[in-house]
Design an enzyme around this catalytic site. Structure first.
Site, PDB file in Angstrom:
ATOM      1  N   LYS A 194       0.832  -1.193   0.000  1.00  0.00           N
ATOM      2  CA  LYS A 194       0.000   0.000   0.000  1.00  0.00           C
ATOM      3  C   LYS A 194       0.871   1.249   0.000  1.00  0.00           C
ATOM      4  O   LYS A 194       1.537   1.545   0.989  1.00  0.00           O
ATOM      5  CB  LYS A 194      -0.928   0.064   1.213  1.00  0.00           C
ATOM      6  CG  LYS A 194      -1.967   1.189   1.036  1.00  0.00           C
ATOM      7  CD  LYS A 194      -2.624   1.634   2.305  1.00  0.00           C
ATOM      8  CE  LYS A 194      -1.869   2.719   3.022  1.00  0.00           C
ATOM      9  NZ  LYS A 194      -1.936   4.050   2.379  1.00  0.00           N
ATOM     10  N   GLU A 268      10.050   0.371  10.548  1.00  0.00           N
ATOM     11  CA  GLU A 268      11.046   1.423  10.349  1.00  0.00           C
ATOM     12  C   GLU A 268      10.328   2.724  10.639  1.00  0.00           C
ATOM     13  O   GLU A 268       9.517   3.173   9.842  1.00  0.00           O
ATOM     14  CB  GLU A 268      11.600   1.346   8.923  1.00  0.00           C
ATOM     15  CG  GLU A 268      12.986   1.944   8.796  1.00  0.00           C
ATOM     16  CD  GLU A 268      12.946   3.406   8.466  1.00  0.00           C
ATOM     17  OE1 GLU A 268      12.815   4.208   9.421  1.00  0.00           O
ATOM     18  OE2 GLU A 268      13.025   3.749   7.283  1.00  0.00           O
ATOM     19  N   CYS A 302      13.105  10.286   7.607  1.00  0.00           N
ATOM     20  CA  CYS A 302      13.030   9.774   8.977  1.00  0.00           C
ATOM     21  C   CYS A 302      14.380   9.850   9.673  1.00  0.00           C
ATOM     22  O   CYS A 302      14.456   9.983  10.885  1.00  0.00           O
ATOM     23  CB  CYS A 302      12.511   8.341   8.979  1.00  0.00           C
ATOM     24  SG  CYS A 302      13.344   7.304   7.775  1.00  0.00           S
ATOM     25  N   GLU A 399       9.553  14.513  16.279  1.00  0.00           N
ATOM     26  CA  GLU A 399       9.919  14.468  14.872  1.00  0.00           C
ATOM     27  C   GLU A 399       9.057  15.476  14.114  1.00  0.00           C
ATOM     28  O   GLU A 399       7.829  15.400  14.151  1.00  0.00           O
ATOM     29  CB  GLU A 399       9.679  13.057  14.320  1.00  0.00           C
ATOM     30  CG  GLU A 399      10.134  12.920  12.890  1.00  0.00           C
ATOM     31  CD  GLU A 399      10.036  11.483  12.381  1.00  0.00           C
ATOM     32  OE1 GLU A 399       9.024  10.824  12.674  1.00  0.00           O
ATOM     33  OE2 GLU A 399      10.969  11.039  11.702  1.00  0.00           O
TER      34      GLU A 399
END
Lengths: 489, 267
Positions: A194, A268, A302, A399
Site C-alpha cells: 500500500k 522502520e 526519517c 519528529e
C-alpha cells in the site's frame, strides 16, 4: 520583496538563476488509476476514489481507487495464490525477474523521476539523482541474492514466509517500494503493497513495469488508499509478514494489532537524529552535511539530522556559515533542475510543521529563516533553524518531518553522547570531526542504527538500514536485510 | 544422633545481592518459602540491570567470554547440589547447562564476525555493520527444564553483551534462584543478571510494559502469555522473541541491534 514567476525564488545572497524546468510532456498521467491485483488493473469494489494532487501547484493529477477491506482481501488472496508457485520457483528464475525489474526502472527512470516529483513535490534533481538510481540499484542488488540465500545463513535452510503486507510512506515513494518489494521477492515471498495516500502514482507505474517484466500475476499487488486501507491490510489474516515504514505512533498500533498472531513484523519508524559537530571538524564540509542532513527532501526524512549539536567553542562561527548557506538554497518549482527545496508533501504535513514551529517560538527558542519568498500556490515552508533550544523543547524532542533544524550546544564528547542519546528514537546520527579515534569512540556510544561520520544521508542497497529503540526493528538492505523475509529452518 | 541440616532461605538475586521480596511475600513450593516478587522488585531489578549495562556491554568480547566460562566452572563445582534440586534427570540437565555456558563463552568473541559485515557500497565510503547489544533484556524462563531452559536463554543474552532480568520457573524456582550463587561467584558484575521468582501472571504485564526494558526473550511463555506480552511491548517498541532449540549464534544475534557506520574515503 516581490515574488518572481512561480517556481522561481528571488535570492538575496546567491546567484539568480534562470528557470530550468524539466519537461513533463513524456509523462502521460491517466485521469483514473485502478488497483493492481492478480496482474490486472481492477476497479475497487466500492468504486470510491480519492484525488492525488501536485503539492507544488495544488492541481489534481489523477483520481485513484480507494481499496476497502474486501479489495485488500482480494489482493491478499491473489498474493497467496501466487505464492504457491513463486515461492517454489527456481531461485535463478526469481533472480531473472528481479534483474528485469531493475533494468526496466532504469529504462523508465526519467518518466518515473518526473512523476515522483509531480506527485510528491520533491526536487527533480533529488528524484532523478537519488530516488531513481537507488530504487533500480535495490532491485539489481537483491536480484543477485535470490539464488544465493543458502550462502547467506550458514547451517540453516532459508525459507520464504508467504505473503508480505507492506505499507510505505510518502517521502521516498518509489524508493521505499523498492526497499520493501525487492528483498521480499528475492526471498520468495509475494507482496501486497500500500503506497501512501498522497503519493500513489509511481507505485502504480511500477505495477505497469511488473506487467512489462511479465512477472507472474499476483506476485506484486498494489492497493491504494488512506489509513483505513493500511489498517485493513496489516490486519489481514492471510499475511505471514507485515513491514511498515512510517510514524512511531502508527508503528505502535500495528505492533499491538499483530500481538499474538504469530505474523512477523518489521518496523522502520521515526527519528530525531543528532548531527554532532566538533570544534576540529572541517567546517565548510560540515555545513554542507548539516544542510544535506535536514533540508534534503524538505526534511521529509526519517533519519534527518534534525538536531544539530555544535561544540560551544565554534557555535558562533558555524552558525554564521550555516545561515549564509541557507540564504543560497533555492526554494521553488520542484521540476526546476536548480531547485534545492521543493514543496511540502501535503497540506496536513504543512500544518504539522507550522504547528511545531509555532511551539518552538512559544517555548522561547529563537527562529531564523533566510529571506525566502514562497510561491503563491502550493505548500511551502522555508528552510528554518532554531537557536537557543533546550532539550525539553518540543522541537528538540518531536519528529517534525520538515525543513526545521534545532540547534543545541555541548562542551565535551561525553555531553554530546548524552544529549544525542536523550531521545526515545534511535535511527541515525552524524559525527563531524577530523579525529579518527573520536569518530570510533562516538560511533560506539551513539544508540542509533546508522551513524554517518563526516557525511550524512547516504544510502545503498548493500548497507543495512534501520533503527534502535523506538525507531523500530529489522533492517533493510544488505545481507542482514534479507532476514526479515526468511524463516531459517 | 543425625545431624540437623542447615537449610537455605530461598532469595531473589538482584543488583548483585541476595534479597527477599520487598513485599515480604512468599509462596510455597515443596515446603520451601519462595519469594513472591512484586512490581517494585521487578523495577528495582531493571534499574540495576540498566546501571550495569554500560560496564558489561563495553567489556571486551574476550573478557565476556572468560566470565561466561567462569560461570561454567562454578556450576561444574556444584553439579551435585543442582542435580539434587532439579530431581529426576537432574544430572544430565546440569551437564547440559554447563555445556551451554561453555558454548556461549566460546562464541562471545566470534559474534561480531558472524553477524557483522563490511558493505560494498557504490561510492567512496568505508561502510560496515556490527551487532551491538540491544540493552536490558527480560527473560521469561520456561517452567521446565527449569535450569537448562533458563541457561539456554540467559547465556545467549549475556553473550551478546546485554544485561538481563529473569523470571525463573514459577513451579520449580529453586534451580533458577540458586543459579544466582553461581553467577555471583562467577565474576559477573553486580546487576548484570537479576533472578526473580514469583507469579508469572502478576509480573508479566509489568515486564511487558516496562519502558526501560528493550527486549524480551519469551521462550518460557505459552501462546496466550506471548500475545499479552507482545501487546504490552508495543508501548516502547520492544523486541519480543520466542526461541527454542540448541545454542546458536542466531539466538545471541536475536538480542542485538545492527549498527551501520559510514565514513568517506579520500586523500
Amino acid at each position: 520583496m516581490a515574488i518572481a514567476a512561480r517556481g522561481r525564488a528571488q535570492l538575496t545572497h546567491g546567484f539568480d538563476y534562470v528557470p530550468a524546468p524539466e519537461s513533463t510532456d513524456h509523462v502521460r498521467i491517466p485521469e483514473r488509476h485502478d488497483l493492481f491485483i492478480g496482474g490486472e488493473f481492477v476497479a475497487s469494489r466500492s468504486n470510491r476514489r480519492f484525488v492525488t494532487l501536485n503539492p507544488a501547484t495544488e492541481e489534481p493529477l489523477s483520481e485513484v481507487a480507494e481499496a476497502d477491506q474486501e479489495d485488500v482481501e482480494r489482493a491478499v488472496a491473489a498474493a497467496t495464490a501466487a505464492f504457491a508457485s513463486w515461492g517454489a520457483l527456481k531461485p535463478e528464475r526469481r533472480a531473472r525477474y528481479l534483474f528485469r525489474l531493475a533494468r526496466l526502472i532504469q529504462e523508465r527512470s526519467r518518466e518515473l523521476a518526473v512523476l515522483e516529483t509531480m506527485d510528491g513535490g520533491k526536487p527533480i534533481k533529488e528524484s532523478r539523482d537519488v530516488d531513481l538510481p537507488l530504487a533500480a540499484a535495490h532491485f539489481f542488488y537483491h536480484a543477485g541474492w535470490a539464488d544465493k540465500l543458502e550462502w547467506a545463513f550458514p547451517n540453516r535452510r532459508p525459507r520464504p514466509l508467504g505473503v508480505a503486507g507492506q505499507v510505505i510512506p510518502w517521502n521516498f515513494p518509489l524508493l521505499m517500494l523498492a526497499w520493501k518489494v525487492a528483498p521480499a521477492l528475492a526471498c520468495g515471498n509475494t507482496v501486497v503493497l500500500k503506497p501512501a495516500e498522497t503519493t500513489p502514482l509511481t507505485a502504480l507505474r511500477f505495477a505497469e513495469i511488473c506487467l512489462q517484466a511479465e512477472l507472474p500475476p499476483g506476485v506484486v499487488n498494489i492497493v491504494t488508499g488512506g489509513p483505513e486501507t493500511g489498517a485493513a491490510l496489516v490486519a489481514s489474516p492471510g499475511l505471514a509478514k507485515v513491514a511498515f515504514t512510517g510514524s512511531t505512533e502508527v508503528g505502535r498500533q500495528i505492533q499491538r494489532r499483530l500481538a499474538g498472531t504469530g505474523r512477523r513484523l518489521t518496523l522502520e519508524l521515526g527519528g530525531k537524529a543528532a548531527n554532532i559537530v566538533f570544534e576540529d571538524a572541517a567546517l565548510d564540509q560540515a555545513v554542507e552535511g548539516i544542510v544535506n542532513g535536514i533540508y534534503f527532501n524538505q526534511g521529509h526524512v526519517c533519519c534527518a539530522g534534525s538536531r544539530l549539536l555544535v561544540q560551544e567553542s565554534i557555535a558562533d562561527v558555524l552558525l554564521e556559515k550555516l545561515k549564509r548557506r541557507l540564504g543560497t538554497l533555492r526554494l521553488g518549482d520542484p521540476l526546476d533542475k536548480n531547485t534545492d527545496v521543493g514543496a511540502i508533501n501535503s497540506r496536513a504535513q504543512l500544518d504539522k510543521i507550522q504547528g511545531l514551529v509555532r511551539s518552538g517560538i512559544e517555548e522561547g527558542a529563537e527562529l531564523y529563516q533566510p529571506p525566502c519568498p514562497l510561491p503563491e500556490r502550493g505548500y511551502w515552508f522555508p528552510p528554518t533553524l532554531f537557536t537557543g533550544v533546550a532539550s525539553s523543547h518540543r522541537i528538540a524532542r518531536e519528529e517534525i518531518f520538515g525543513p526545521v533544524l534545532a540547534v543545541l550546544t555541548f562542551r565535551t564528547p561525553a555531553e554530546a553522547v548524552e544529549k544525542a542519546n536523550n531521545t526515545p528514537y534511535g535511527l541515525s546520527a552524524g559525527i563531524w570531526t577530523e579525529k579518527g579515534s573520536r569518530i570510533l569512540w562516538m560511533a560506539e556510544r551513539l544508540r542509533a542504527g546508522v551513524v554517518w561520520a563526516n557525511t550524512y544521508n547516504r544510502f545503498d542497497p548493500a548497507s543495512p538500514f534501520g533503527g534502535y529503540k523506538e525507531s523500530g526493528f529489522g533492517r533493510e538492505g544488505g545481507l542482514q536485510g534479507l532476514l526479515p523475509y526468511l524463516e531459517l529452518v | 544422633m543425625a545431624r540437623l541440616e542447615v537449610r537455605k532461605t530461598p532469595k531473589l538475586f538482584s543488583g548483585g545481592e541476595f534479597v527477599r521480596s520487598e513485599s515480604g511475600r512468599t509462596y510455597q513450593v515443596d515446603g520451601w518459602n519462595v519469594p513472591r516478587s512484586s512490581r517494585k522488585d521487578l523495577r528495582d531489578a531493571v534499574r540495576s540491570a540498566r546501571a550495569a549495562l554500560p560496564g558489561w556491554s563495553s567489556r571486551t568480547a574476550y573478557n565476556r567470554g572468560q566470565v561466561l566460562y567462569r560461570v561454567a566452572e562454578m556450576l561444574e563445582g556444584r553439579r551435585t547440589e543442582f542435580a539434587r534440586l532439579i530431581g529426576r534427570g537432574g544430572t544430565r540437565e546440569v551437564a547440559a547447562a554447563i555445556d551451554t555456558w561453555v558454548w556461549y563463552a566460546g562464541l562471545a568473541d566470534k559474534l561480531v564476525q558472524l553477524g557483522g559485515t563490511v558493505n560494498p557500497v557504490a561510492g567512496p565510503y568505508f561502510d560496515f555493520s556490527i551487532p551491538e547489544p540491544t540493552g536490558v533484556v527480560g527473560v521469561v524462563a520456561p517452567e521446565r527444564p527449569s535450569l537448562l531452559g533458563l541457561v539456554r536463554s540467559l547465556a545467549a543474552v549475556l553473550c551478546a553483551g546485554n544485561t538481563a532480568v529473569v523470571l525463573v520457573s514459577e513451579g520449580d524456582p529453586l534451580p533458577g534462584l540458586c543459579l544466582g550463587e553461581v553467577l555471583a561467584t562467577g565474576d559477573l558484575p553486580p546487576g548484570v543478571v537479576a533472578l526473580l521468582s514469583g507469579f508469572r501472571r502478576e509480573l508479566l504485564p509489568h515486564l511487558g510494559a516496562h519502558m526501560d526494558v528493550n527486549a524480551i526473550d519469551a521462550s518460557g511463555c505459552d501462546d496466550q502469555e506471548l500475545a499479552a506480552l507482545e501487546a504490552a511491548a508495543a508501548a516502547s517498541i520492544k523486541r519480543v522473541v520466542r526461541l527454542d532449540g540448541d545454542p546458536s549464534p542466531y539466538r545471541a544475534l536475536a538480542f542485538t541491534e545492527l549498527k551501520t557506520v559510514w565514513h568517506p574515503v579520500g586523500r
